[in-house]
Design an enzyme around this catalytic site. Structure first.
Site, PDB file in Angstrom:
ATOM      1  CE  LYS A  13      15.095 -36.139  39.865  1.00 55.81           C
ATOM      2  NZ  LYS A  13      14.382 -37.073  39.190  1.00 55.81           N
ATOM      3  CG  ASN A  14      17.415 -37.870  37.404  1.00 59.99           C
ATOM      4  OD1 ASN A  14      16.680 -38.540  38.316  1.00 59.99           O
ATOM      5  ND2 ASN A  14      17.323 -37.297  36.214  1.00 59.99           N
ATOM      6  NE  ARG A  29       9.512 -43.939  35.279  1.00 57.88           N
ATOM      7  CZ  ARG A  29       8.751 -44.743  34.337  1.00 57.88           C
ATOM      8  NH1 ARG A  29       7.340 -45.000  34.675  1.00 57.88           N
ATOM      9  NH2 ARG A  29       9.412 -45.461  33.314  1.00 57.88           N
ATOM     10  CB  CYS A  43       7.211 -36.132  36.483  1.00 58.46           C
ATOM     11  SG  CYS A  43       8.146 -35.242  37.617  1.00 58.46           S
ATOM     12  CG  ASP A  85      15.144 -33.863  32.798  1.00 63.69           C
ATOM     13  OD1 ASP A  85      13.882 -34.279  33.114  1.00 63.69           O
ATOM     14  OD2 ASP A  85      15.601 -35.052  32.399  1.00 63.69           O
ATOM     15  CB  VAL A 120      12.254 -37.307  25.757  1.00 65.26           C
ATOM     16  CG1 VAL A 120      12.618 -38.492  26.774  1.00 65.26           C
ATOM     17  CG2 VAL A 120      13.677 -36.931  25.213  1.00 65.26           C
TER      18      VAL A 120
HETATM   19  N1  EPU Z   1       9.631 -45.512  28.112  1.00 64.12           N
HETATM   20  C1  EPU Z   1       8.869 -46.550  27.367  1.00 64.12           C
HETATM   21  N2  EPU Z   1       8.749 -47.740  28.262  1.00 64.12           N
HETATM   22  C2  EPU Z   1       9.753 -47.749  29.329  1.00 64.12           C
HETATM   23  C3  EPU Z   1      10.417 -47.026  29.830  1.00 64.12           C
HETATM   24  C4  EPU Z   1      10.518 -45.777  29.200  1.00 64.12           C
HETATM   25  O1  EPU Z   1       7.739 -46.348  26.573  1.00 64.12           O
HETATM   26  O2  EPU Z   1       9.454 -49.092  29.723  1.00 64.12           O
HETATM   27  C5  EPU Z   1       9.553 -44.307  27.407  1.00 64.12           C
HETATM   28  C6  EPU Z   1       9.299 -43.336  28.339  1.00 64.12           C
HETATM   29  O3  EPU Z   1       7.608 -43.334  28.436  1.00 64.12           O
HETATM   30  C7  EPU Z   1       9.746 -41.960  27.666  1.00 64.12           C
HETATM   31  C8  EPU Z   1      10.961 -42.354  26.968  1.00 64.12           C
HETATM   32  O4  EPU Z   1      10.900 -43.910  26.868  1.00 64.12           O
HETATM   33  O5  EPU Z   1       8.873 -41.551  26.483  1.00 64.12           O
HETATM   34  C9  EPU Z   1      12.202 -42.077  27.724  1.00 64.12           C
HETATM   35  O6  EPU Z   1      12.134 -42.672  29.162  1.00 64.12           O
HETATM   36  P1  EPU Z   1      13.612 -43.121  29.995  1.00 64.12           P
HETATM   37  O7  EPU Z   1      13.065 -44.509  30.535  1.00 64.12           O
HETATM   38  O8  EPU Z   1      14.714 -42.574  29.281  1.00 64.12           O
HETATM   39  O9  EPU Z   1      13.474 -42.202  31.319  1.00 64.12           O
HETATM   40  P2  EPU Z   1      13.317 -42.379  32.864  1.00 64.12           P
HETATM   41  O10 EPU Z   1      14.257 -43.453  33.079  1.00 64.12           O
HETATM   42  O11 EPU Z   1      11.934 -42.819  33.197  1.00 64.12           O
HETATM   43  C10 EPU Z   1      14.993 -40.765  33.448  1.00 64.12           C
HETATM   44  C11 EPU Z   1      14.867 -39.420  34.424  1.00 64.12           C
HETATM   45  C12 EPU Z   1      14.117 -38.386  33.823  1.00 64.12           C
HETATM   46  C13 EPU Z   1      14.709 -37.827  32.668  1.00 64.12           C
HETATM   47  C14 EPU Z   1      14.584 -39.269  31.440  1.00 64.12           C
HETATM   48  C15 EPU Z   1      15.205 -38.671  30.394  1.00 64.12           C
HETATM   49  C16 EPU Z   1      15.406 -40.465  36.678  1.00 64.12           C
HETATM   50  C17 EPU Z   1      14.612 -40.781  37.870  1.00 64.12           C
HETATM   51  N3  EPU Z   1      14.517 -40.098  35.721  1.00 64.12           N
HETATM   52  O12 EPU Z   1      13.719 -41.167  33.550  1.00 64.12           O
HETATM   53  O13 EPU Z   1      14.116 -37.418  34.762  1.00 64.12           O
HETATM   54  O14 EPU Z   1      13.927 -37.130  32.132  1.00 64.12           O
HETATM   55  O15 EPU Z   1      15.584 -40.207  32.186  1.00 64.12           O
HETATM   56  O16 EPU Z   1      16.634 -38.404  30.452  1.00 64.12           O
HETATM   57  O17 EPU Z   1      16.386 -40.893  36.416  1.00 64.12           O
HETATM   58  C18 EPU Z   1      13.379 -35.408  35.968  1.00 64.12           C
HETATM   59  O18 EPU Z   1      14.576 -35.700  36.590  1.00 64.12           O
HETATM   60  O19 EPU Z   1      12.493 -34.713  36.057  1.00 64.12           O
HETATM   61  C19 EPU Z   1      13.081 -36.624  35.284  1.00 64.12           C
HETATM   62  C20 EPU Z   1      11.697 -36.917  34.686  1.00 64.12           C
END
Ligand code: EPU
Length: 456
Positions: free
Chosen positions: A40-41, A114, A138, A328, A350
């Site tokens: 998915k990601n 997102r 989520c 995850d 995280v």
């Molecule tokens: N964060 C910030 N500011 C930002 C972006 C992120 O403070 O502008 C913080 C987030 O709030 C979090 C941390 O940084 O506390 C890490 O967030 P990250 O940006 O790494 O996560 P993401 O890109 O939003 C993706 C996956 C998630 C997975 C995380 C970590 C996708 C669509 N989602 O999220 O997957 O948990 O990376 O590996 O790729 C899932 O599949 O259930 C899921 C939540």
């Protein structure tokens, strides 16, 4: 060597698999084979990358999940023609006539995901403007987008916020930038990659995420004509190019789904061959799985996971960015730890709020205490986040059936496997949320011999 486990559900047995509520009768070990396809990601980001090409792209092993449907809809309202290929899971994306979409169309499609934020760079390059609505995702914390917007500003984008959403323009074009992320965010790293590849000049990204899905996205961008080098210490250099073409690519497998089915096998005393799972992207997970007492055999085309008998053992772990233990993976693992003999500690570093799902496990008989400010622990690989949480799980505790409302994707999967291992009947509602990220998961449960009915 594949598992020779038998599927106890009878051939031809008819089950309604579409509804939003599962009535689960616990106690049946899950046995059989599940196929895990593209992540998915990764697949969703690869679809966005196709927007950057001047020619069509082909993506293979795209999972049939609702998050892919959201991205497909968003691409279509921007003029990308998306068609299914001849083989299951193959899609063709033709971005030659990209056009501006109406705010309302984007907003209506995007509210549950997102991913729309990753459209910013590609749309700025293709159309000179982008609109991003309020972002969903989520219920696992605030999930801000400040890193994304700061990076886009560094490239020269102008960000206007209004009550409708965020409107971005690039009056002077996008130029390479020096960007140091406050945290190795997966999404923000993807944002920088998708923007820098066609910006003028060179971008240096420091403190980048290096998850396997990021490496697969870089491989796709290289196929398209990008010049990206991954340096030591989380530094990525991107030399902007004038033109990118389409790509042909098979998605990396979904390691989160693989880890979920692995843990489902352990929790239900079952035996599941996860076809498509690969060792190299699961090494950290496999170490913990083994320490807890799970068994696995690695094959060329998948991994067999099973409960080898004996008692499960407690562990102390912390979630982390790659190559650490993924955030995850912790939710299904916590279910297994309720059956371990002793006290386990899981630190979530995280996200600030990713233990909400433990309330339902406690209602089922688990003994889990969540410490919202964490517990003293060892130094972190990356800067410690001040919002970390810790869950202390004391086991073994028998689980019994309960009524559960699924709160989020990974928490929801853990509730389902808890119900499958519990004594008695559980009613698990809102399972459509699980369909966001687990392909055909109700069908897969049926195929593995789970005992349940589905209601609308
Ligand atoms: N964060 C910030 N500011 C930002 C972006 C992120 O403070 O502008 C913080 C987030 O709030 C979090 C941390 O940084 O506390 C890490 O967030 P990250 O940006 O790494 O996560 P993401 O890109 O939003 C993706 C996956 C998630 C997975 C995380 C970590 C996708 C669509 N989602 O999220 O997957 O948990 O990376 O590996 O790729 C899932 O599949 O259930 C899921 C939540």
């Amino acid at each position: 060597m594949k598992t020779d486990v038998q599927n106890p559900r009878k051939a031809g047995e008819q089950v309604n698999l579409k509804g939003d509520t599962l009535i689960i009768r616990g106690g049946n070990p899950l046995r059989g084979v599940v196929d895990v396809r593209g992540a998915k990601n990764l697949a969703t980001k690869a679809m966005v990358a196709a927007l950057l090409g001047e020619t069509p792209s082909i993506l293979r092993d795209v999972p049939d999940i609702s998050d892919v449907g959201v991205v497909r809809g968003l691409l279509e309202v921007h003029g990308v023609v998306v068609t299914n290929g001849e083989t299951a899971g193959e899609i063709h994306l033709n971005p030659t006539d990209v056009e501006t979409a109406h705010f309302a169309q984007v907003d209506a499609l995007a509210s549950s995901s997102r991913i729309p934020i990753l459209f910013c760079g590609p749309l700025l390059h293709r159309l000179g403007e982008a609109f991003i609505p309020d972002l969903g995702g989520c219920r696992i914390g605030d999930r801000p987008i400040d890193f994304h917007l700061d990076a886009l500003r560094a490239f020269g984008a102008v960000v206007d916020k209004s009550y409708e959403g965020i409107h971005l323009t690039a009056p002077d074009g996008l130029k390479g930038a020096d960007i140091h992320l406050p945290y190795p965010s997966v999404g923000a790293t993807e944002q920088v990659l998708l923007t820098a590849v066609r910006a003028t000049g060179t971008t240096e990204l420091r403190n980048a995420a290096i998850e396997p899905e990021i490496m697969d996205l870089i491989a796709i961008l290289q196929k398209m004509g990008a010049i990206i080098s991954v340096e030591p210490n989380r530094v990525i250099l991107i030399e902007g190019v004038d033109r990118l073409t389409g790509f042909t690519h098979r998605s990396l497998f979904d390691r989160n789904e693989a880890a979920s089915w692995a843990t489902a096998a352990l929790v239900t005393h079952g035996d599941i061959f996860v076809a498509g799972a690969k060792q190299s992207e699961l090494m950290t997970f496999l170490n913990v799985f083994r320490k807890v007492g799970g068994g696995f055999d690695i094959d060329e085309d998948g991994i067999r996971f099973y409960h080898p008998g004996g008692e499960l053992k407690p562990v102390t772990i912390e979630t982390d960015v790659h190559p650490g233990f993924m955030t995850d993976w912790q939710q299904p693992l916590v279910v297994a730890l309720t059956q371990a003999n002793g006290v386990s500690v899981v630190h979530e570093t995280v996200y600030e709020n990713r233990f909400g799902f433990t309330e339902a496990l406690n209602e089922m008989g688990a003994n889990i205490v969540v410490h919202p400010r964490g517990l003293p622990n060892t130094p972190r690989r990356v800067a410690r986040r001040d919002f970390e949480q810790a869950a202390v799980i004391t086991g073994p505790t028998p689980l019994h059936g309960a009524n559960i409302l699924v709160p989020d994707l990974r928490g929801g999967f853990s509730h389902v496997i808890a119900a499958l291992s519990a004594d008695g009947v559980s009613r698990v509602s809102n399972v459509d949320l699980i369909r966001r990220g687990y392909e055909h998961f109700v069908d897969k449960l049926a195929g593995l011999g789970a005992d349940f009915d589905v209601e609308d």
